[in-house]
Scaffold this active site. Structure first.
Site, short mmCIF file in Angstrom:
data_model
loop_
_atom_site.label_atom_id
_atom_site.label_comp_id
_atom_site.label_asym_id
_atom_site.label_seq_id
_atom_site.Cartn_x
_atom_site.Cartn_y
_atom_site.Cartn_z
N SER A 74 0.84 -1.21 0.00
CA SER A 74 0.00 0.00 0.00
C SER A 74 0.87 1.25 0.00
O SER A 74 1.76 1.39 0.83
CB SER A 74 -0.87 0.04 1.26
OG SER A 74 -1.94 -0.84 1.14
N HIS A 105 -3.28 1.19 -4.56
CA HIS A 105 -2.93 -0.02 -5.34
C HIS A 105 -3.39 0.23 -6.77
O HIS A 105 -4.58 0.10 -7.09
CB HIS A 105 -3.60 -1.27 -4.76
CG HIS A 105 -3.04 -1.67 -3.43
ND1 HIS A 105 -2.07 -2.63 -3.29
CD2 HIS A 105 -3.29 -1.20 -2.19
CE1 HIS A 105 -1.75 -2.75 -2.01
NE2 HIS A 105 -2.48 -1.89 -1.32
N HIS A 127 -6.37 -8.32 -1.68
CA HIS A 127 -6.55 -8.61 -0.25
C HIS A 127 -7.83 -9.41 -0.03
O HIS A 127 -8.82 -9.22 -0.75
CB HIS A 127 -6.63 -7.31 0.55
CG HIS A 127 -5.48 -6.38 0.35
ND1 HIS A 127 -5.43 -5.48 -0.68
CD2 HIS A 127 -4.34 -6.20 1.08
CE1 HIS A 127 -4.30 -4.78 -0.61
NE2 HIS A 127 -3.62 -5.19 0.44
N TYR A 129 -9.92 -8.90 2.33
CA TYR A 129 -11.04 -8.02 2.70
C TYR A 129 -11.73 -7.39 1.49
O TYR A 129 -12.83 -6.86 1.59
CB TYR A 129 -10.61 -6.93 3.69
CG TYR A 129 -9.56 -5.97 3.17
CD1 TYR A 129 -9.87 -4.97 2.27
CD2 TYR A 129 -8.23 -6.08 3.59
CE1 TYR A 129 -8.91 -4.09 1.79
CE2 TYR A 129 -7.26 -5.21 3.12
CZ TYR A 129 -7.60 -4.23 2.21
OH TYR A 129 -6.65 -3.37 1.73
N GLU A 130 -11.08 -7.45 0.32
CA GLU A 130 -11.71 -6.91 -0.89
C GLU A 130 -12.81 -7.85 -1.39
O GLU A 130 -13.56 -7.50 -2.29
CB GLU A 130 -10.67 -6.73 -2.00
CG GLU A 130 -9.66 -5.64 -1.70
CD GLU A 130 -8.59 -5.56 -2.79
OE1 GLU A 130 -8.88 -5.02 -3.86
OE2 GLU A 130 -7.46 -6.04 -2.56
N ALA A 157 2.77 -2.49 3.82
CA ALA A 157 2.66 -1.49 4.86
C ALA A 157 2.12 -2.21 6.10
O ALA A 157 1.23 -3.05 5.99
CB ALA A 157 1.68 -0.40 4.43
N MET A 260 -2.37 -6.88 6.59
CA MET A 260 -3.51 -7.64 6.05
C MET A 260 -3.14 -8.32 4.73
O MET A 260 -3.97 -8.46 3.83
CB MET A 260 -4.71 -6.69 5.80
CG MET A 260 -5.12 -5.86 7.00
SD MET A 260 -6.38 -4.65 6.58
CE MET A 260 -6.25 -3.52 7.98
N SER A 261 -1.87 -8.71 4.61
CA SER A 261 -1.45 -9.30 3.32
C SER A 261 -0.23 -10.22 3.54
O SER A 261 0.04 -10.65 4.65
CB SER A 261 -1.09 -8.19 2.33
OG SER A 261 0.09 -7.52 2.72
N ASN A 284 2.56 2.98 10.91
CA ASN A 284 1.89 3.51 12.09
C ASN A 284 2.33 2.70 13.30
O ASN A 284 2.73 1.55 13.16
CB ASN A 284 0.36 3.43 11.94
CG ASN A 284 -0.14 2.06 11.55
OD1 ASN A 284 0.14 1.56 10.45
ND2 ASN A 284 -0.84 1.42 12.44
N HIS A 298 -5.90 4.72 6.91
CA HIS A 298 -5.25 4.36 5.64
C HIS A 298 -4.50 5.55 5.02
O HIS A 298 -3.49 5.35 4.34
CB HIS A 298 -6.30 3.80 4.67
CG HIS A 298 -5.74 3.16 3.45
ND1 HIS A 298 -4.82 2.12 3.49
CD2 HIS A 298 -5.94 3.40 2.12
CE1 HIS A 298 -4.49 1.76 2.25
NE2 HIS A 298 -5.15 2.53 1.41
O1 LIG Z 1 -0.38 -5.06 3.00
P1 LIG Z 1 -0.52 -3.88 2.13
O2 LIG Z 1 -1.19 -4.18 0.85
O3 LIG Z 1 0.78 -3.16 1.94
O4 LIG Z 1 -1.49 -2.83 2.88
C1 LIG Z 1 -1.69 -2.67 4.27
O5 LIG Z 1 -2.20 -1.39 4.43
C2 LIG Z 1 -3.65 -1.43 4.25
C3 LIG Z 1 -4.27 -0.71 5.42
O6 LIG Z 1 -3.90 0.62 5.47
C4 LIG Z 1 -4.03 -2.89 4.24
O7 LIG Z 1 -4.31 -3.30 2.94
C5 LIG Z 1 -2.79 -3.56 4.78
O8 LIG Z 1 -2.65 -4.88 4.33
N1 LIG Z 2 -3.84 -4.92 10.23
C1 LIG Z 2 -3.13 -3.81 10.05
N2 LIG Z 2 -2.72 -3.50 8.82
C2 LIG Z 2 -2.00 -2.37 8.67
N3 LIG Z 2 -1.47 -1.84 7.57
C3 LIG Z 2 -0.83 -0.71 7.91
N4 LIG Z 2 -0.94 -0.50 9.24
C4 LIG Z 2 -1.68 -1.55 9.71
C5 LIG Z 2 -2.13 -1.89 11.03
O1 LIG Z 2 -1.88 -1.20 12.02
N5 LIG Z 2 -2.84 -3.04 11.12
#
Ligand SMILES: O=P(O)(O)O[C@H]1O[C@H](CO)[C@@H](O)[C@H]1O
Ligand SMILES: Nc1nc2[nH]cnc2c(=O)[nH]1
Length: 330
Positions: A74, A105, A127, A129-130, A157, A260-261, A284, A298
């Site tokens: 991301s 993305h 992802h 969640y999509e 990220a 989340m990936s 973060n 985000h």
């Molecule tokens: O893992 P990437 O795609 O970098 O993105 C991360 O950041 C997004 C949340 O801000 C979520 O999609 C999480 O998985």
């Molecule tokens: N689950 C999760 N995904 C992220 N992607 C970027 N920051 C975060 C976070 O704090 N938690």
């Protein structure tokens, strides 16, 4: 108040950070989590032959086969901007390919060279969640394998859970905890196609030791070792960020960064014997105390990606060069 109708519910999508039409939620498994028989052999899954068709479609568009695949996290799509002689192909123009729906993305493959090494970058990943089942999130990894890629560099990220991590740090992933897998949600769920890999793939060496060592050396050479860490990543299903209690639980079990990936992509890559390197950009600091008023969002994630883009580009282009050398020497 006027009764709510279907159009009102659709209007709610206007508040979502989606930039494209959301995919249909795919529940091709009996348990409704989108994973049943979803390993490429179910009627709704993709067969080896379908993936081969995708691979051949891509090969017909390029003149040099890539050796290294890069997944841009991301806000990290600018990694693909270091690619020389780029050939870009939008996901929506690739037959049977998913599309990106998340801000940050872009939704295209970029083929070309980094430091003279042929690469393919995904500017946009998929992802859970999509609405995509895990096997579909990871479909591009198998396509990478079929077009001849040997090494996967996955970037993401992530929230920093290790209290010593700062925003903007880069964590080399040394291991992961497959939280979604604990509940049976795994990209390899369903019939196994031996042409990709074994039924029971090991994961104890998922993140290539030599690559990690070289990455630490490169960090020193680039004088960024003060922001480069090494730790354990976990993936949760999202899309909500975590509660304080959830984060404290993850911390207790040894997680350094949460996202989340990546985990399912790495499992799929190791299953088909790709060498894997992964890094997390800490976007973060996870909120692990009820006294802390910060909230993850985000926009901040994308901002930190932009802030670190120059360093990440330099780091990844060196990684590509050195990983390719390692592969040539083997
Ligand atoms: O893992 P990437 O795609 O970098 O993105 C991360 O950041 C997004 C949340 O801000 C979520 O999609 C999480 O998985
Ligand atoms: N689950 C999760 N995904 C992220 N992607 C970027 N920051 C975060 C976070 O704090 N938690």
């Amino acid at each position: 108040m006027a009764p709510i109708n279907a159009n009102d519910i659709n209007d709610a999508k206007a508040f979502m950070p989606a930039k494209k039409v959301l995919p249909e939620v795919e529940t091709d498994g009996a348990n409704g989590n989108g994973n049943g028989n979803g390993n490429g052999n179910s009627p709704k899954g993709y067969s080896y032959e379908t993936l081969l068709e995708i691979a051949n479609f891509l090969l017909s568009r390029i003149s040099v086969k890539p050796h290294i695949g890069i997944i841009c996290g991301s806000g990290m799509g600018s990694l693909a901007e270091t690619i020389q002689e780029p050939v870009s192909i939008l996901y929506e123009d690739i037959p049977n390919f998913p599309v990106s729906t998340v801000e940050g993305h872009h939704g295209q493959l970029v083929f070309g060279k980094i430091n003279d090494i042929p690469v393919m970058a995904m500017q946009g990943r998929f992802h859970y969640y999509e609405g995509y089942p895990l096997w579909k999130c990871c479909l591009p990894v198998r396509v990478m394998k079929l077009i001849g890629i040997k090494t996967l560099i996955a970037t993401n990220a992530a929230g920093g859970l290790n209290p010593s991590y700062k925003i903007g740090d880069i964590m080399i992933v040394k291991d992961h905890i497959n939280m979604m897998g604990f509940a049976g949600n795994n990209p390899l769920h369903g019939p196994n196609d031996e042409r990709f890999g074994p039924r029971f793939p090991p994961m104890s060496k998922a993140y290539n030791y030599e690559y990690r060592k070289v990455a630490r050396e490169i960090a020193k050479e680039l004088n960024i070792d003060n922001i480069v860490r090494e730790g354990v990543y976990t993936c949760l299903g999202g899309p909500n960020f975590e509660t304080v209690a959830e984060l404290n639980m993850l911390k207790m079990v040894g997680v350094d960064a949460v996202g989340m990936s990546t985990v399912h992509e790495v499992i799929t890559a190791r299953h088909c014997d790709l060498n894997v390197f992964a890094l997390s950009l800490i976007t973060n600091e996870c909120v692990t105390s009820y006294d802390n008023n910060d909230e993850a969002n985000h926009e901040e994630v994308l901002d930190v990606g932009r802030m670190r883009q120059d360093i990440l580009r330099k780091f990844v282009s060196k990684l590509v060069e050195r990983f390719a050398q390692i592969e040539t020497n083997h």
